[in-house]
Design a protein around this motif. Sequence first.
Motif, PDB file in Angstrom:
ATOM      1  N   ALA A 130       0.853  -1.197   0.000  1.00  0.00           N
ATOM      2  CA  ALA A 130       0.000   0.000   0.000  1.00  0.00           C
ATOM      3  C   ALA A 130       0.879   1.234   0.000  1.00  0.00           C
ATOM      4  CB  ALA A 130      -0.920  -0.011   1.217  1.00  0.00           C
ATOM      5  N   LEU A 131       1.932   1.167   0.870  1.00  0.00           N
ATOM      6  CA  LEU A 131       2.855   2.307   0.940  1.00  0.00           C
ATOM      7  C   LEU A 131       3.537   2.515  -0.405  1.00  0.00           C
ATOM      8  CD1 LEU A 131       4.534   1.979   4.429  1.00  0.00           C
ATOM      9  CD2 LEU A 131       3.120   3.845   3.584  1.00  0.00           C
ATOM     10  N   ALA A 132       3.982   1.362  -0.975  1.00  0.00           N
ATOM     11  CA  ALA A 132       4.663   1.456  -2.275  1.00  0.00           C
ATOM     12  C   ALA A 132       3.719   2.030  -3.318  1.00  0.00           C
ATOM     13  CB  ALA A 132       5.140   0.076  -2.719  1.00  0.00           C
ATOM     14  N   LEU A 133       2.438   1.559  -3.252  1.00  0.00           N
ATOM     15  CA  LEU A 133       1.446   2.057  -4.216  1.00  0.00           C
ATOM     16  C   LEU A 133       1.252   3.562  -4.040  1.00  0.00           C
ATOM     17  CD1 LEU A 133      -0.665   1.156  -6.365  1.00  0.00           C
ATOM     18  CD2 LEU A 133      -2.328   1.207  -4.513  1.00  0.00           C
ATOM     19  N   ALA A 134       1.079   3.944  -2.744  1.00  0.00           N
ATOM     20  CA  ALA A 134       0.876   5.376  -2.462  1.00  0.00           C
ATOM     21  C   ALA A 134       2.089   6.161  -2.948  1.00  0.00           C
ATOM     22  CB  ALA A 134       0.657   5.571  -0.979  1.00  0.00           C
ATOM     23  N   GLY A 135       3.279   5.604  -2.605  1.00  0.00           N
ATOM     24  CA  GLY A 135       4.518   6.276  -3.032  1.00  0.00           C
ATOM     25  C   GLY A 135       4.586   6.370  -4.542  1.00  0.00           C
ATOM     26  N   GLY A 136       4.243   5.223  -5.176  1.00  0.00           N
ATOM     27  CA  GLY A 136       4.282   5.181  -6.647  1.00  0.00           C
ATOM     28  C   GLY A 136       3.341   6.211  -7.242  1.00  0.00           C
ATOM     29  N   LEU A 137       2.121   6.263  -6.671  1.00  0.00           N
ATOM     30  CA  LEU A 137       1.128   7.218  -7.194  1.00  0.00           C
ATOM     31  C   LEU A 137       1.629   8.645  -7.012  1.00  0.00           C
ATOM     32  CD1 LEU A 137      -2.276   5.688  -6.113  1.00  0.00           C
ATOM     33  CD2 LEU A 137      -1.355   5.929  -8.407  1.00  0.00           C
ATOM     34  N   ALA A 138       2.171   8.881  -5.793  1.00  0.00           N
ATOM     35  CA  ALA A 138       2.664  10.241  -5.503  1.00  0.00           C
ATOM     36  C   ALA A 138       3.784  10.595  -6.470  1.00  0.00           C
ATOM     37  CB  ALA A 138       3.157  10.308  -4.068  1.00  0.00           C
ATOM     38  N   TRP A 139       4.678   9.587  -6.684  1.00  0.00           N
ATOM     39  CA  TRP A 139       5.819   9.841  -7.562  1.00  0.00           C
ATOM     40  C   TRP A 139       5.338  10.111  -8.980  1.00  0.00           C
ATOM     41  CZ3 TRP A 139       7.790   7.437 -11.904  1.00  0.00           C
ATOM     42  CH2 TRP A 139       9.061   7.877 -12.268  1.00  0.00           C
ATOM     43  N   ARG A 140       4.297   9.286  -9.397  1.00  0.00           N
ATOM     44  CA  ARG A 140       3.791   9.458 -10.745  1.00  0.00           C
ATOM     45  C   ARG A 140       3.170  10.849 -10.899  1.00  0.00           C
ATOM     46  NH1 ARG A 140      -0.514   5.672 -13.782  1.00  0.00           N
ATOM     47  NH2 ARG A 140      -1.919   6.859 -12.493  1.00  0.00           N
ATOM     48  N   GLN A 141       2.413  11.217  -9.829  1.00  0.00           N
ATOM     49  CA  GLN A 141       1.787  12.540  -9.843  1.00  0.00           C
ATOM     50  C   GLN A 141       2.842  13.616 -10.030  1.00  0.00           C
ATOM     51  OE1 GLN A 141      -1.360  12.200  -9.562  1.00  0.00           O
ATOM     52  NE2 GLN A 141      -2.031  14.319  -9.684  1.00  0.00           N
ATOM     53  N   ARG A 142       3.896  13.446  -9.188  1.00  0.00           N
ATOM     54  CA  ARG A 142       4.964  14.443  -9.208  1.00  0.00           C
ATOM     55  C   ARG A 142       5.669  14.440 -10.566  1.00  0.00           C
ATOM     56  NH1 ARG A 142       8.979  17.273  -6.670  1.00  0.00           N
ATOM     57  NH2 ARG A 142      10.999  16.460  -7.255  1.00  0.00           N
ATOM     58  N   PHE A 143       5.891  13.207 -11.068  1.00  0.00           N
ATOM     59  CA  PHE A 143       6.566  13.065 -12.371  1.00  0.00           C
ATOM     60  C   PHE A 143       5.754  13.750 -13.457  1.00  0.00           C
ATOM     61  CE2 PHE A 143       7.338  10.524 -16.242  1.00  0.00           C
ATOM     62  CZ  PHE A 143       8.691  10.787 -16.362  1.00  0.00           C
ATOM     63  N   ARG A 144       4.403  13.520 -13.369  1.00  0.00           N
ATOM     64  CA  ARG A 144       3.540  14.132 -14.386  1.00  0.00           C
ATOM     65  C   ARG A 144       3.590  15.636 -14.284  1.00  0.00           C
ATOM     66  NH1 ARG A 144      -1.781  10.402 -14.765  1.00  0.00           N
ATOM     67  NH2 ARG A 144      -0.806   8.746 -15.969  1.00  0.00           N
ATOM     68  N   ARG A 145       3.567  16.093 -12.987  1.00  0.00           N
ATOM     69  CA  ARG A 145       3.590  17.551 -12.797  1.00  0.00           C
ATOM     70  C   ARG A 145       4.871  18.121 -13.388  1.00  0.00           C
ATOM     71  NH1 ARG A 145       1.375  17.499  -7.681  1.00  0.00           N
ATOM     72  NH2 ARG A 145       3.429  17.531  -6.740  1.00  0.00           N
ATOM     73  N   LEU A 146       5.982  17.418 -13.088  1.00  0.00           N
ATOM     74  CA  LEU A 146       7.286  17.877 -13.592  1.00  0.00           C
ATOM     75  C   LEU A 146       7.287  17.884 -15.110  1.00  0.00           C
ATOM     76  CD1 LEU A 146       9.864  16.232 -11.208  1.00  0.00           C
ATOM     77  CD2 LEU A 146       9.412  18.652 -11.526  1.00  0.00           C
ATOM     78  N   GLN A 147       6.701  16.779 -15.657  1.00  0.00           N
ATOM     79  CA  GLN A 147       6.649  16.648 -17.116  1.00  0.00           C
ATOM     80  C   GLN A 147       5.859  17.794 -17.706  1.00  0.00           C
ATOM     81  OE1 GLN A 147       4.938  12.941 -18.178  1.00  0.00           O
ATOM     82  NE2 GLN A 147       6.751  12.234 -19.225  1.00  0.00           N
ATOM     83  N   GLU A 148       4.701  18.057 -17.020  1.00  0.00           N
ATOM     84  CA  GLU A 148       3.808  19.141 -17.482  1.00  0.00           C
ATOM     85  C   GLU A 148       4.581  20.458 -17.476  1.00  0.00           C
ATOM     86  OE1 GLU A 148       0.389  19.893 -19.181  1.00  0.00           O
ATOM     87  OE2 GLU A 148       0.817  17.957 -18.250  1.00  0.00           O
ATOM     88  N   ARG A 149       5.276  20.657 -16.326  1.00  0.00           N
ATOM     89  CA  ARG A 149       6.021  21.916 -16.183  1.00  0.00           C
ATOM     90  C   ARG A 149       7.090  22.015 -17.262  1.00  0.00           C
ATOM     91  NH1 ARG A 149       8.102  22.540 -10.322  1.00  0.00           N
ATOM     92  NH2 ARG A 149       6.021  21.787  -9.888  1.00  0.00           N
ATOM     93  N   GLU A 150       7.738  20.865 -17.483  1.00  0.00           N
ATOM     94  CA  GLU A 150       8.825  20.848 -18.490  1.00  0.00           C
ATOM     95  C   GLU A 150       8.265  21.158 -19.867  1.00  0.00           C
ATOM     96  OE1 GLU A 150      12.373  20.799 -20.126  1.00  0.00           O
ATOM     97  OE2 GLU A 150      11.884  20.881 -17.994  1.00  0.00           O
TER      98      GLU A 150
END
Length: 617
Positions: free
Chosen positions: A302-322
């Motif tokens: 669950a933690l890994a999933l939450a972490g993964g989701l958070a990371w993906r969110q962040r990655f997407r945000r970064l991608q969007e920003r980029e």
Amino acid sequence: MPGPQRLLSSLCLLLLAIALVLGAGWQAGRFARDGLMATLHGRLEVYGQSLDAMLGRFDHLPATAALDPTLVRLAQSHDPALVAPVNDYLRTVSRRTGAAVLYLIGTDGTTLAASNWDQPNSYVGINFGYRPYFQQAMEGRDGHFYGTGTLTGIPGYFIAAPVRAPLADGGRIVGTVVVKVLLDAMETVWRDAGDLVLLTDRHGIAFLSSLPDWKLRTTRELDALALDELADTRQYGRDSYPPLPFTMPHRLGTPVQTVDGRYLLYGRALERDGWSLLVLQDAAPVRRAQSLAAAAMALLLALALAGGLAWRQRFRRLQERERSRAALEQARLDLERKVVERTADLSTANAKLEREVEQRRHTEQELRAAQNELVQAAKLAALGQMAAGVTHELNQPLTALRGLAENCRALLDRGREEDVRDNLAFMADLVDRMAKITSQLRGFSRRSDGPPEPVPLARAVRDALALVERRLADQGIAVDLGLPSGGLVVGFEPVRLQQVLVNLLRNAADALRDRPNPRIRVTGHVNMDKTISLSVTDNGPGIGFEVMPRLFEPFFTTKPAGEGLGLGLAISQAIAREYGAQLSAGSGPEGGACFTLTFPPLTERSPTGEEKNHAPA
Ligand code: ADP
């Protein structure tokens, strides 16, 4: 990612997660079970050895006791006098060794002496012929048997050995010595240690159990033979043996998983009488470890999933920003490029414009120079034409004068003075006329770029008409004058104005060539805006629409070569402009051409009637 593919991968991830959770539980359970099994194995060894040690102490006791001569004799003779000493002997031995009961049975199965001879449940006189251990001993073997005492109801382990007569008497079996050992103590030990231990016989009946409830219950179903045997030997003194709440493992000696899922079991076959020693352990810790590990794994996932989701969110945000940053950068670059391009375009256009301006300026200068040249050239051309005309004009009077002069001489010779006088008068007229022509020619040819001066229009028109008078007369052209009597005065250079008017009149005359009722009308009036107009209208063919736009073009002419230079109107317009006036062309009321000179209003009016540049009449 398309829907079904996404669903599939989610499903795979879910399955993987379930597998991981189950795997973690299974692995943790295995570890816990292995640990417990190791403990159980150790316990089983200890309990097995202690049981062996305890029973081992009694294994040879009957055989040893059977060596006593008094006992042998009693067995041989059944002499009552020997019973008491043997009883004593047996009690002493049993006390020394810790046996529960030690007794001597005769060949018929009846007890001859016993260590408990004086107890209420004394074995003396009791027949144990049905007991297997007696039968085994009577067959010359060591007898072993576990059973419940038929008399006392106390279970115990019976070890029997044959009593043999001395070799001298034939060495035959004369009786059996039996020792009964109580095993209840073992149960207490097991119970105190907190273990669940069972000792089963060869039928699988648990005859010893640290859990009283499980005692005398079977690990497997008993067949009829076994039940018959149990009844015959009255081994446990009962008829039925309910099953234990678990089934025995197929193979003892190896750790066995679980029994009914609740216990872990470790069993070991003992060497004695087909017995098995079983140790059981509640499997709750294993289950606990399993669920704990599974829960931990689930939490981790669950933690890994939450972490993964958070990371993906962040990655997407970064991608969007980029992405937006790149887009911005691109837009900036595009803008810069466009600015550079536009600047370059502008610079090019600017340079082109500058070049064009320079070219225009140059052309203008050239034009101005050419115009001046043209004005002068036109003037000269006109002068030339006029000179030709004038020569023609002057030749006639000159020829006439010559004729008249000769005529005069002849008349004088004949003395006709009256006729001579008439001739001379006519000659004077001719000379006057010639003077008039030359004076006009002089006035026209004079180069005059002088400043504007008030010029009465009526006089300018008259002078101009005078210059073309002959021509008009030749063509039979009627001239209408429509000039207000008050006199219109314009600011102009008189010779120049004359030049323009002569040009217009001559053009009109050209247009009227071979026309019926040729007529030229010269009119003048003041306009609403105080400007003054002077129009020269003819009833000729008019100006064609294809000619109109090119009318004022230098060298544009519709006249046959040699007759027109195409300079007249161009020069006239240039002259008009030079003095602030306009020359325009249009149609007259009768379809002929109408040329109009429009002069700016004269601020200061000069007195009329004063004549300038006008040859005397
Ligand atoms: P040119 O008289 O040498 O041809 P101009 O500049 O005076 O040169 O005239 C240009 C042309 O304008 C003429 O060739 C003629 O076609 C036209 N034009 C001028 N005046 C008239 C007029 N009164 N009626 C018809 N056409 C005219």
